[in-house]
Structure formats: structure tokens, C-alpha cells
Design an enzyme around this catalytic site. Structure first.
Site, PDB file in Angstrom:
ATOM      1  N   HIS A  68      22.794   6.586 -29.956  1.00  0.00           N
ATOM      2  CA  HIS A  68      22.921   7.397 -28.750  1.00  0.00           C
ATOM      3  C   HIS A  68      24.151   6.982 -27.940  1.00  0.00           C
ATOM      4  O   HIS A  68      24.547   7.685 -27.021  1.00  0.00           O
ATOM      5  CB  HIS A  68      21.644   7.229 -27.907  1.00  0.00           C
ATOM      6  CG  HIS A  68      21.408   8.320 -26.909  1.00  0.00           C
ATOM      7  ND1 HIS A  68      21.379   9.655 -27.242  1.00  0.00           N
ATOM      8  CD2 HIS A  68      21.182   8.278 -25.568  1.00  0.00           C
ATOM      9  CE1 HIS A  68      21.137  10.386 -26.163  1.00  0.00           C
ATOM     10  NE2 HIS A  68      21.029   9.571 -25.132  1.00  0.00           N
ATOM     11  N   ASP A  76      21.541   8.642 -33.986  1.00  0.00           N
ATOM     12  CA  ASP A  76      20.848   8.905 -32.730  1.00  0.00           C
ATOM     13  C   ASP A  76      19.536   9.595 -33.050  1.00  0.00           C
ATOM     14  O   ASP A  76      19.516  10.771 -33.403  1.00  0.00           O
ATOM     15  CB  ASP A  76      21.704   9.802 -31.829  1.00  0.00           C
ATOM     16  CG  ASP A  76      21.067  10.028 -30.461  1.00  0.00           C
ATOM     17  OD1 ASP A  76      19.941   9.548 -30.237  1.00  0.00           O
ATOM     18  OD2 ASP A  76      21.702  10.684 -29.622  1.00  0.00           O
ATOM     19  N   SER A 136      23.825  12.678 -23.139  1.00  0.00           N
ATOM     20  CA  SER A 136      22.373  12.610 -23.091  1.00  0.00           C
ATOM     21  C   SER A 136      21.852  13.761 -22.221  1.00  0.00           C
ATOM     22  O   SER A 136      22.147  14.919 -22.508  1.00  0.00           O
ATOM     23  CB  SER A 136      21.925  11.243 -22.582  1.00  0.00           C
ATOM     24  OG  SER A 136      20.556  11.044 -22.818  1.00  0.00           O
TER      25      SER A 136
END
Length: 637
Positions: A614, A582, A496
Site C-alpha cells: 500500500h 497491496d 488510499s
């Protein structure tokens, strides 16, 4: 003599084999029991909890319910908790049941719009929020219903034909709706916005629906940021969590209570942010958990009954140690039941004695596993940053660490970007497993982390490639001075915002690192702005749209902090991992990065998980992820 030597060799080989097996493995990690609390029994004597345990051999997960005495003792398997724990979905007077169901409101597909085209699967949208987290908008919205418990009457939808979700997507649950103590009304949390305005706003509110009049009142209309987690005390006093800034998803989270029927911010003068809270049984205090100094701890704060004759107090920290309090289960007498863990241990249930704050472990679901392996040593290290600040950095050492040897070392880059780097226990980014594979892990609490005051927490916004990048480098440079760190075998890994950090560091690291791993990271923040689903996040943290030439903050981000503009400097092997579902950091980010690395002739590999979002949630995908992670590090470090 030869026989004795042979036996000695066999013994040494066997001992070596045993030693090689007594550390955490990906297979053991994924098969650990996950403990989740249900609640405290009505009589206050037991804690009810469930475990889920995945079997790799059977590719199945077994879920089991238990009850265990609050005072401690053996856990007892049970079939149901219906008679043990209060059912929050039933109104206090026992007349109604509260629940949530999806309601189809909008026609989205071709077959829905054109009835003569039953096979048309085109999706049609007139505004944003056409997809969120890992699903495309299908025109169905989660609504709250109530229905009589003992009658065959139809359920009533309290949101009618409104295109609003409760629970909040994607992570909301039953905590987003609850009964008032008098059973006359229902409180629910939702963002009463739709389409593009929904995608750019964080303005959730708490609404009160009155059953007799079937009318709804917005209780938090004055606040334009998040209002979440409403909860009533035993005396009927309402409190909730509140962020004041619209569009800022990581703003300071305060506890607000109604005092004299007016909102009163209990934590306004406290330089911290709250994760979650619970009222004390006597309604005089609120217990809450919050990050502090690289951990998450338990706090309490007094609640005034009358605003004008009682001063606002600062919270009192109840627990302290190298662990995280992950949540509060409930209170019975002078005992609080919480969930707790650390970087070496998954979540278990603990009690906290409210008289002296002493703690006692209740459940021991994974003791057999942990007793069979050698645990890592975890140390707190203070690093001086380039601007003269003191930064807490966790250093995790391999089991059986020998300071006379040299070890490959990983810089861990935390996501969020404002997520706490505390004593968490991840089933993906697991420090215990990294250390078990022979790596020292350096995990700095860089700028942007909560637990060090609001200023430290907020600094990262609109400075993505600035001071926090220097914080990363300061941490790895400081630890790399130690003789046991192999300076020729340093890697950087993260997901991330941590993935963005890896992409960015790849262009500015000046030869420090020999290997990179980036999972679901931003690579091209221009295309990220054009494809991510929650626009409030990039509007706040990146500074706004890339086309706004008059916005200095945005232009700084897009011109100075965009990893794609530093690819000419890339010269280091990189593993890129991307989830196909995602929509927060969409697939183009990973594909663009892999394509750039390949065309530059850099050793690189792409792991594409078509059904993952994600995160990586499937157990077998998780093991594949771990095996590829360490295979890559073995090849490149």
C-alpha cells in the site's frame, strides 16, 4: 563592453542555476537522514538514537548509533547501546529473556498437505484472512517465548499451538509483549480469533501469562474493540489504550488504567483521541500525544490512585505550535525527550521542559541539507464549508513565493480516511517537494480528521462521497479566489482514501481540475468489498456488504458513492498508481480504473509497482515514483 555583457549574462545564468538548485529534490528527500530513538540511558544523562541514511550512488543504507547529552551538546558515535539502555526483553529480576518467533501451525501448501507432491505450490484455504497487508497466509504465527538468560534450557512458547499472532500483524512490534514489574508474568496483545472471524473483528485483548502456573488470563475480556500498548508505571500500575467499538478501527482511542484493580477510563470525558502514551517517572501522571487543530501535540493527565475520592480530570496540553510531536522517548528529572517535525523538516529529537513546556532541539542530523535550500511557507487558513463549519486548511507555498505571479495549485486528498492531516513529513507525499516544484498545495482537514472532536472525526464513516467531498471542493474554491492561483491549472492528488477521493472527484468536479493522480485508491467499492483483507474496515466505513438490500447505509454507499458509476463523466487526464502487493486496496482497483480511462479515450497512465504494498518502500522505486509524479503534472498542468 561586449565582454562585460557576456560576463553579466554568465553571472545571471549561474545565479539562476544556483537558485534552481536550492530547493528540495526527490534525490535529496530520499537521502535525508532518518532519526529513530532507542531510549534514555540508565543514568538519565544521554539519549541514544540511530540514523539511517540511504546513498543513491551506492544503493545502500548506512545505519549509525549515537548518544547525545539530554542537556544538549555534540552527538557521539557509539558501537552498541547494550550497557547504556535498559533491555526491556530481560525480566526485571534478570532471569529470563522475552522474544517472539514464528511457529508453523497449519499446513497450507500442496507440498505440506500431500507429502508425495514435493513440488506442489498450491495454497489451500478454508476461511478468510488468507492474505493480510502484503503477504499470503503461510500457516506460521508469531508467538511469544521466554527462556532463562544464563541456562541452556529450552524456550517456552506461552501461546502453545494456538493460531494467533503476537506481535499483531502487520504493524505490531515488541510493544505488544512485556514483563510485569515483579517478573512473575508476561503481558501480551493479540486477537484470539481465527480465519473469517479474525478478518471481521478488531477485538484485540491484553492477556497475562503467569510463569509459575503457566496459565493465561484475559485482562480486557469485557471490551470488544482494540486493547493495545499496555505499560506499567514505576509503581506497578497498569495502563493501556482502548477503543470500545468492535469493528471500528478508527474509534476514539482512550487511556485506561487499573485503579483499585478495576479499569478506569482517564480520557472518557475528553473530546479527542490518543496516539500513544508514557507514564511519568513518579507514576502520578501520564504523558500522551494526540492530534489537535491540524497538529499533534503533547498532553498530560493525572492518574487517580483511588477511584472514588478523586475526580476525573481533563488533560492539559503542554506544547503548542506549528509542528507535530511524533512520539515520546522518555523522561529524566523534569525533562521529557520527544520526537518532533513539521512539513518542512524530518523528525529530530527535542526536549520539553516540564516546568514551563519550553522546547529545545537536541539533534541536527539534517541541518546541512535544510540550510542549503529555501524552505516553503506554510499557512493555516480557515475555510467555511458548505454546511457553515469552519475547516482548517493548510496552504503550502513554493519557495521564494511571489504573490504577483500565478501558480498551478494541487488539492491534496488525505488517506485514512480518518488519518490526521497534521504537520507530518512524508517521504512520498511530501508537501515541501511539491512546493519546490512550483505548486501551491491546498491540504484541507476535511470531515473524518481527528483533532476537532469525535463528531467531526466520525462523520465520514458511511458518507464517503458526501460532505467530505464538498469539504474538498470548498477548500480548493476558497484558495482559488486568490489572484496568485492559476485557476486553469488545478490538480487533485491522493492515496488510499485520497485515491478514492480523486476517483470520485473525477466524476463530480464540474471542470475544476485539469489533472488527477490516484495512488492505491478504491475505484469499484463492490469489488473492493470482495477482495480486501480486513473486512471490519469496509463493514464499518462502507456500511456492510453490497448484497444487503435492507441495509440503507450500505446501499447509499454502493449506489451514490461508487466512483465506477461516475466514469461516464470522466474527461480529465489521470495518472493511476498501484502496488502489486497491496492487499488492503487490491490491484484490481487500479487496473479497473486505468482500463476505464483508456477505453474512454482519456489521457491516462498506469504506474505498476509489482513488489510494493500500500506504500512505496524501496528507495529507487520512491525516486521513480517522484519523477513520474512531477513529469505527469508538467505534462498535464
Amino acid at each position: 563592453m561586449m565582454r562585460t555583457l557576456s560576463l553579466l549574462v554568465l553571472f545571471l545564468l549561474y545565479t539562476s542555476f544556483l537558485l534552481s538548485q536550492n530547493v528540495m529534490t526527490p534525490e535529496m528527500l530520499v537521502q535525508l537522514k532518518k532519526v529513530s530513538p532507542v531510549g534514555i540511558s540508565k543514568d538519565g544523562k544521554y539519549v541514544v538514537y540511530r540514523t539511517s541514511e540511504y546513498s543513491l550512488e551506492n544503493n545502500a543504507t548506512a545505519r549509525t548509533l549515537y548518544k547525545i547529552p539530554v542537556a544538549g551538546g555534540e552527538a557521539e558515535k557509539i558501537e552498541s547501546f547494550n550497557d547504556l539502555v535498559t533491555d526491556a526483553s530481560i525480566s526485571p529480576d534478570g532471569k529470563y529473556r522475552l522474544f517472539s518467533e514464528d511457529v508453523k501451525i497449519e499446513a497450507i501448501t500442496g507440498r505440506e498437505v500431500y507429502k508425495d507432491l514435493p513440488n506442489s505450490n498450491v495454497y489451500m484455504y478454508n476461511s478468510l484472512n488468507y492474505r493480510h497487508w502484503d503477504t499470503w497466509e503461510d500457516g506460521a504465527y508469531g508467538h511469544v517465548f521466554y527462556a532463562p538468560v544464563n541456562e541452556n534450557a529450552a524456550a517456552i512458547d506461552i501461546m502453545k499451538d494456538e493460531p494467533y499472532d503476537c506481535p499483531q500483524k502487520p504493524f505490531g512490534g515488541s510493544e505488544d509483549y512485556l514483563w510485569s514489574p515483579d517478573s512473575k508474568s508476561i503481558l501480551y496483545v493479540t486477537k484470539k480469533l481465527h480465519g473469517t472471524t479474525y478478518a471481521v473483528s478488531t477485538n484485540t485483548d491484553i492477556y497475562q501469562y503467569t510463569i509459575d502456573t503457566k496459565t493465561t488470563t484475559n485482562l480486557t475480556e469485557y471490551n470488544k474493540g482494540y486493547d493495545t500498548q499496555p505499560a506499567f508505571s514505576s509503581k506497578g500500575q497498569l495502563a493501556w489504550l482502548q477503543m470500545k467499538t468492535e469493528g471500528y478501527e478508527s474509534d476514539k482511542n482512550d487511556i485506561v488504567a487499573l485503579v483499585d484493580d478495576k479499569p478506569f477510563n482517564l480520557t472518557a470525558n475528553w473530546d479527542g483521541t490518543v496516539n500513544s502514551f508514557m507514564w511519568s517517572n513518579d507514576a502520578k501522571k501520564i504523558y500522551f500525544v494526540a492530534p489537535t487543530q491540524g497538529t499533534v501535540q503533547l498532553f498530560e493527565i493525572a492518574v487517580p490512585n483511588i477511584k472514588n475520592n478523586k475526580k476525573l480530570q481533563l488533560p492539559k496540553q503542554l506544547t503548542n505550535g506549528q509542528f507535530d510531536i511524533r512520539g515520546i522517548v522518555g523522561q529524566t528529572d523534569n525533562t521529557l525527550v520527544v520526537t518532533r517535525g513539521d512539513m518542512n523538516h524530518a523528525t529530530e529529537l527535542y526536549t520539553v521542559n516540564l516546568k514551563d513546556s519550553s522546547m529545545k532541539q537536541l539533534t541536527h542530523e539534517n541541518d546541512a541539507n535544510y540550510n542549503s535550500i529555501t524552505l516553503s511557507t506554510i499557512e493555516k487558513r480557515m475555510v467555511t464549508t458548505t454546511d457553515g463549519k469552519q475547516m482548517l486548511t493548510w496552504v503550502i507555498y513554493p519557495p521564494n513565493f511571489d504573490s504577483s505571479k500565478k501558480y498551478p495549485t494541487l488539492l491534496y486528498c488525505q488517506g485514512g480516511p480518518q488519518g490526521a492531516l497534521s504537520q507530518f513529513y512524508s517521504y512520498r507525499w511530501n508537501f515541501q517537494l511539491m512546493a519546490a516544484n512550483g505548486y501551491i498545495v491546498v491540504a484541507p482537514n476535511r470531515r473524518g480528521m481527528p483533532g476537532y472532536g469525535v463528531e467531526w472525526n466520525e462523520q465520514i464513516s458511511k458518507d464517503y462521497g458526501g460532505q467530505n467531498m464538498q469539504d474538498y471542493l470548498a477548500a480548493i474554491d476558497d484558495v482559488a479566489k486568490e489572484p496568485y492561483v492559476d485557476k486553469d491549472r488545478l490538480g487533485a492528488v491522493g492515496a488510499s482514501y485520497g485515491g478514492y477521493s480523486v476517483f470520485n472527484l473525477a466524476g463530480i468536479h464540474d471542470g475544476r481540475f485539469k489533472s488527477f493522480i490516484a495512488h492505491d485508491g478504491m475505484f469499484n467499492i463492490r469489488s473492493m468489498y470482495g477482495t480486501t483483507e480486513e473486512l471490519f474496515y469496509v463493514n464499518w466505513d462502507l456500511g456492510g456488504p453490497y448484497w444487503d438490500k435492507d441495509n440503507a447505509a450500505a446501499q447509499k454507499t454502493y449506489t451514490l458513492f461508487n466512483p465506477i458509476d461516475k466514469v461516464a463523466n470522466w474527461n480529465t487526464p489521470i495518472l493511476i498508481i498501484q502496488g502489486g502487493k497491496d492487499y488492503r486496496v487490491p490491484i484490481g482497483q487500479g487496473l479497473e480504473a486505468f482500463q476505464a480511462a483508456q477505453l474512454r479515450g482519456i489521457k491516462s497512465k498506469l504506474l505498476y509497482f509489482p513488489e510494493e504494498n500500500h506504500w512505496v518502500l524501496d528507495n529507487q522505486n520512491s525516486i521513480a515514483w517522484q519523477r513520474e509524479f512531477y513529469k505527469w503534472l508538467k505534462e498535464t498542468l
